[in-house]
Design a protein around this motif. Structure first.
Motif, mmCIF file in Angstrom:
data_model
loop_
_atom_site.group_PDB
_atom_site.id
_atom_site.type_symbol
_atom_site.label_atom_id
_atom_site.label_comp_id
_atom_site.label_asym_id
_atom_site.label_seq_id
_atom_site.Cartn_x
_atom_site.Cartn_y
_atom_site.Cartn_z
ATOM 1 N N SER A 79 0.172 -6.155 3.283
ATOM 2 C CA SER A 79 1.411 -5.339 3.793
ATOM 3 C C SER A 79 2.282 -6.083 4.807
ATOM 4 O O SER A 79 1.873 -7.103 5.293
ATOM 5 C CB SER A 79 0.824 -4.010 4.579
ATOM 6 N N THR A 136 5.492 -4.806 7.841
ATOM 7 C CA THR A 136 6.197 -3.750 8.378
ATOM 8 C C THR A 136 7.548 -3.816 8.842
ATOM 9 O O THR A 136 7.672 -5.159 9.465
ATOM 10 C CB THR A 136 5.413 -3.143 9.692
ATOM 11 N N LEU A 172 1.892 -0.404 -5.205
ATOM 12 C CA LEU A 172 2.162 -0.479 -3.986
ATOM 13 C C LEU A 172 2.570 0.878 -3.390
ATOM 14 O O LEU A 172 2.873 1.892 -4.184
ATOM 15 C CB LEU A 172 3.278 -1.431 -3.450
ATOM 16 N N THR A 205 6.335 0.723 6.306
ATOM 17 C CA THR A 205 5.241 -0.247 5.933
ATOM 18 C C THR A 205 5.303 -0.291 4.496
ATOM 19 O O THR A 205 5.180 0.785 3.718
ATOM 20 C CB THR A 205 4.098 0.114 6.681
ATOM 21 N N ASN A 222 2.591 -1.177 1.719
ATOM 22 C CA ASN A 222 1.009 -1.650 1.397
ATOM 23 C C ASN A 222 0.698 -1.876 -0.004
ATOM 24 O O ASN A 222 1.334 -1.455 -0.831
ATOM 25 C CB ASN A 222 0.223 -0.571 1.961
ATOM 26 N N GLN A 223 -0.440 -2.865 -0.288
ATOM 27 C CA GLN A 223 -0.901 -2.978 -1.375
ATOM 28 C C GLN A 223 -1.821 -1.851 -1.708
ATOM 29 O O GLN A 223 -2.726 -1.496 -0.568
ATOM 30 C CB GLN A 223 -1.519 -4.521 -1.598
#
Length: 777
Positions: A285, A287, A323, A362, A364-365
């Motif tokens: 991830s 941010t 994601l 953020t 994220n995977q």
């Protein structure tokens, strides 16, 4: 979880729209962009203005002369030219006079459509003072932003996505006492209405970043533009402060041909989608923390974020890229799966943060993804409520009529009459804190005004002060001035007004409720003797009108009697009766038909314009679909016979055609409405001409021809039709005049039709309509 921290100084740079120009930073500005316009794009509706340039660039830019008529053109300091500033920044228009000056833009697509609007400001030390001014900019009557150039070498940019509620967009520069306002360039681009949708207000651009590259230290604040962006958006690269490997992400790019990529409605340029960022190493991830937004960057606390993605890596069967986006105020996008060679945009339409909060997001995977997340570009906008009430629309319409009439004499009348800041020169308005402001004062003294006092002023119902003194106005003092409820001061001195002053206006002046100044109008009579003389002249005029009307009607009746006698003599010696149009018809018949109620409403624009009233009903002006003007008579309930009788009579009378009869075009008998549609007669009726209601005076030759036309029409009804038609209501109001002042009889179509064989059984005890002449036979 590692983060990319973009510091306050950098945020200030981008969020306030500042860009630095250098010798190597303007390659995309100089010639090829027209703010995103190239030969390959559809450029309809583009507006690109090079402010202060009197000639413009015939290929890319246009002069601002057609958009504003105030201000002074200046060139930036020659000392800056070696740095190769953008061509549109080499001249400025400055506004030393007036508190506000407004550009008027009229987008091709009109109101209720979305547009990207951008204003460029580069001081360039054009005045040699080395002190950049500070001033405010408004969209319409609502605050857009404050221009605060960092230095003469810095370009300041304001950008907003706006959906106007009117066909015009006003961009106003307002002087706040900190230097003379100026502008370098102004751009407008129509957008796809399915993009950048905001129900809460307009969207002011806070930040737009392309993540496919990182700017060098020497190019910290460069903001290149891209010629392939049809919407003229500027996509700056990531700042160098964010390029450290320790931040947990890395930049990637691809050499894959994207010409077959399926773009979405936002149409981010392919050069932007060729690369982006992804987590580095073992990270899953990344941010972005954006401190300061909401504290000093922009007063709004509601933000919209747009993330742009494109999968340009061909994935194996067992690979996937999924994601999830989390952001301030508990935003959660849910799982997003990227597909090969397809672009997708994810939107957070309204993220509400407090004044001390930090805007962050953020990416994220997800647990189901085999590949890390990517990000190609993102945009952040502040929701800006442009909700300040504009001037009352009735007042705007009225004052615009005044402006149109005296355009060359009223320079600087641009934008809203009352807002923002100071109203138009010569205009004062009511308090605008709550409701729409009203125009309360109008001072056009010594402006060189000519012609009569404009009727449009009658719509300024809140006007308390009117000064038209020291001009060249002619004609009479209009009576509507006495009807304006709030008007207490009228100054008409030193003009060329004539005639008598309306009695009601003089009575108000005598009672003290109105201050009336009329000195300096030598042909204007304000004495009581003028009023009495005018009254006597009016009475004498009515006597003459009555006498002329009586003589004319006598001539018509005499002509009718002569024609009828001649016709009777001719018929007595003939064994063949004349052929009536009722038994045949001609080419006109194919145009006659029955109309529906909705068609009647459409052709009259919902009964908008009344052109006459009579005993049978009210007459409205209308137009057929082919543009032919018609007169529609809506019959009164007391005048209507039963439906079948009405229909039979109307269809029969539509076949009656004579040059001295008003043609019946059609009829309507739907929804309890019965109407007759006649051809339109441009010169009204004879009564109006004889009574003096119309300014045109009929000559004796014309009067004689009118008598002959009327007699021929009446003779045809009585002797030429089978069955014969009795008019029943012959009078000057039913003798209409066409554009050649030839007479035609009207209202015969509402008379009863009878058979010549039963003529002795016709009842004439009741005649519909208003009293008129009924032939004795």
């Amino acid at each position: 979880m590692k983060s990319c921290a973009i510091f306050i100084a950098l945020l200030t740079l981008f969020c306030q729209g500042v860009s630095f120009i250098s010798g190597r930073s303007t390659g995309n500005h100089n010639r090829s962009n027209k703010y995103g316009q190239t030969d390959g794009n559809d450029t309809r509706g583009y507006i690109s203005i090079d402010c202060g340039n009197t000639e413009g660039d015939s290929t890319y830019y246009q002069s601002d002369a057609a958009f504003i008529d105030t201000g002074v053109n200046k060139e930036i300091s020659p000392d800056l030219l070696p740095y190769m500033p953008p061509s549109y920044c080499r001249t400025v228009r400055r506004f030393p006079d007036g508190e506000r000056n407004c550009y008027t833009l009229k987008p091709l697509n009109g109101r209720d459509n979305s547009y990207l609007i951008r204003a460029h400001f580069m001081y360039g030390n054009y005045d040699g003072q080395n002190r950049a001014p500070v001033f405010n900019v408004y969209v319409g009557v609502s605050f857009w932003g404050k221009v605060m150039p960092v230095s003469p070498f810095m370009e300041f940019v304001l950008e907003i996505i706006h959906k106007p509620s009117t066909d015009f967009i006003y961009i106003c520069l307002v002087d706040i006492g900190q230097g003379t306002p100026f502008i370098s360039a102004l751009l407008l681009r129509p957008l796809n209405n399915s993009t950048y949708v905001s129900d809460l207000g307009s969207l002011r651009t806070i930040m737009r970043l392309s993540t496919d590259r990182v700017a060098s230290v020497s190019q910290t604040a460069q903001i290149p533009s891209y010629s392939e962006d049809k919407y003229g958006r500027i996509w700056p690269p990531l700042p160098p402060i964010a390029s450290s490997p320790s931040e947990g992400w890395e930049v990637f790019s691809t050499s894959t041909d994207l010409s077959h990529l399926k773009n979405d409605a936002y149409e981010v340029p392919l050069s932007i989608l060729k690369g982006g960022i992804r987590p580095s190493g073992s990270n899953h991830s990344f941010t972005f923390n954006l401190p300061g937004i909401g504290q000093g960057i922009h007063p709004s606390f509601i933000f919209s974020i747009y993330w742009h993605f494109a999968e340009t890596q061909k994935l194996d069967a067992n690979e996937s890229r999924e994601l999830n986006i989390f952001a301030s105020n508990n935003f959660d996008s849910g799982p997003i799966t990227l597909k090969y060679m397809e672009a997708v945009t994810v939107v957070a339409p309204a993220i509400n943060i407090g004044p001390d909060s930090v805007l962050w997001f953020t990416i994220n995977q997800t647990n189901d993804s085999s590949l890390p997340p990517i990000l190609n570009a993102f945009e952040i906008y502040a929701v800006t409520k442009l909700s300040h009430a504009a001037t009352n629309q009735h007042d705007v319409n009225a004052i615009m009529d005044v402006k149109t009439q005296y355009y060359k004499l009223l320079n600087g009348w641009h934008g809203d009459p009352c807002l923002p800041a100071a109203p138009w020169n010569g205009v004062n308005c009511s308090d605008s804190n709550s409701d729409s402001p009203r125009i309360t004062s109008l001072n056009l003294a010594s402006r060189g005004l000519t012609g009569e006092i404009l009727p449009a002023l009658s719509s300024l119902t809140s006007l308390s002060y009117l000064n038209l003194s020291h001009n060249e106005l002619t004609g009479t003092v209009p009576e509507f001035l006495a009807k304006l409820p709030s008007l207490i001061i009228i100054d008409l001195r030193e003009n060329k007004l004539s005639g008598s002053v309306p009695t009601e206006l003089m009575e108000k002046a005598r009672s003290g409720s109105l201050s009336l100044s009329l000195d300096g109008n030598p042909d204007l009579c304000t004495m009581d003797v003028c009023m009495k003389k005018s009254k006597k002249l009016t009475e004498k005029h009515m006597v003459w009108v009555s006498l002329v009307a009586f003589v004319f009607l006598a001539l018509v009746l005499l002509a009718v009697a002569v024609f009828c006698f001649y016709r009777w003599k001719r018929k007595a010696g003939s064994t063949t009766a004349p052929q009536s149009v009722l038994h045949g018809g001609d080419g006109m018949e194919s145009k006659n038909r029955k109309f529906s109620y909705s068609e009647v409403m459409n052709m009259t624009n919902k009964l908008q314009t009344i052109i006459g009233k009579g005993g049978f009903g009210t007459v409205y002006h209308g137009c057929l679909k082919d543009g032919t003007e018609v007169a529609i008579k809506i019959l009164k309930g007391s005048s209507i016979m039963n439906v079948q009788s009405f229909r039979t009579e109307a269809e029969l009378l539509m076949r009656v055609h004579h040059r001295s009869l008003v043609s019946l075009v059609g009829y309507c008998d739907e929804r309890c409405t019965m109407a007759l549609i006649y051809e339109y007669m441009a010169n009204g009726n004879l009564q109006e001409h004889l009574s003096g209601e119309r300014t045109r005076t009929l000559g004796w030759k014309e009067r004689l021809q009118i008598s002959i036309d009327a007699a021929e029409g009446l003779e045809y009804l009585h002797c030429g039709c089978k069955p014969a038609v009795i008019h029943r209501d012959l009078k000057t109001a039913n003798i209409l005049l066409d554009h050649r002042v030839r007479a035609k009889l009207a209202d015969f179509g509402i008379s009863r039709i009878f058979s010549t064989e039963s003529a002795t059984h016709i009842s004439t005890d009741h005649v519909a309509g208003t009293p008129g002449y009924l032939a004795p036979e």
